[in-house]
Design a protein around this motif. Structure first.
Motif: not given
Length: 196
Positions: A133, A167, A172, A174, A194
């Motif tokens: 990341l 996260r 982010f 996810s 990201k």
């Protein structure tokens, strides 16, 4: 298995074809990418094709067999010069790769056709995911195929799911993607983008 009568249409049987479909949308010629678990070289080869002659791919694996198979596939395709193969654990990713990466790919578990006692482990996987990341550029993706059906796979599944869930949604995006008409031990894809 019946051959696909429409080769221009990808068959999404399992998470790897889905991962490849997504990678084709995010990786462009001239980009940099990472295969954190090169295994038999399928993901590495795809990334090498996508980044083109002006791009760069780093491929990691701890097993000599995997490194050899990947190198042979790249050489046969004429893409060896685009890829740096590193015989090392993915938890050392940041020591070899800087920032600005478009995609990082993981296939967890064991080397298909290899020693099933040599598996990815939560401790090193989570460390590698954090580093992945960090090196992603804004808009870049992390694609993790999780295999919960082998010894140790259930623990790693829970660890990866908890990590991805934790996260920050402002930083982010996810996703957990998997077929719903297969056993719960079937592999699935965790994809994180990201934020821009």
């Amino acid at each position: 298995m019946i051959p696909n009568p429409f080769p221009e249409i990808p068959l999404l049987r399992g998470p790897v074809p889905l991962s490849h479909l997504l990678l084709r949308q995010f990786v462009r010629p001239g980009d940099t990418a990472v295969d954190a678990t090169c295994g038999n070289g399928n993901d590495t080869l795809l990334l090498a094709e996508l980044v083109g002659a002006s791009g760069r791919v780093w491929a990691f694996d701890i097993q000599e067999e995997a490194v050899g198979q990947t190198a042979a596939r790249l050489a046969a395709a004429g893409h060896a010069g685009r890829v740096e193969i590193i015989r090392s654990g993915h938890e050392y990713l940041a020591e070899h790769v800087g920032g600005g990466v478009s995609a990082v790919v993981f296939n967890l578990g064991y080397l298909p056709g290899g020693d099933r006692t040599v598996i990815t482990r939560s401790e090193t996987t989570l460390a590698a995911l954090e580093q992945a990341l960090d090196i992603l550029k804004p808009g870049g993706i992390l694609a993790v195929t999780v295999y919960p059906g082998h010894d140790g796979g259930g623990h790693e599944r829970r660890s990866v799911d908890a990590w991805a869930t934790g996260r920050d949604p402002r930083k982010f995006h996810s996703w957990r993607l998997g077929q719903v008409n297969v056993p719960t031990t079937a592999p699935y894809l965790v994809m994180i983008q990201k934020a821009l």
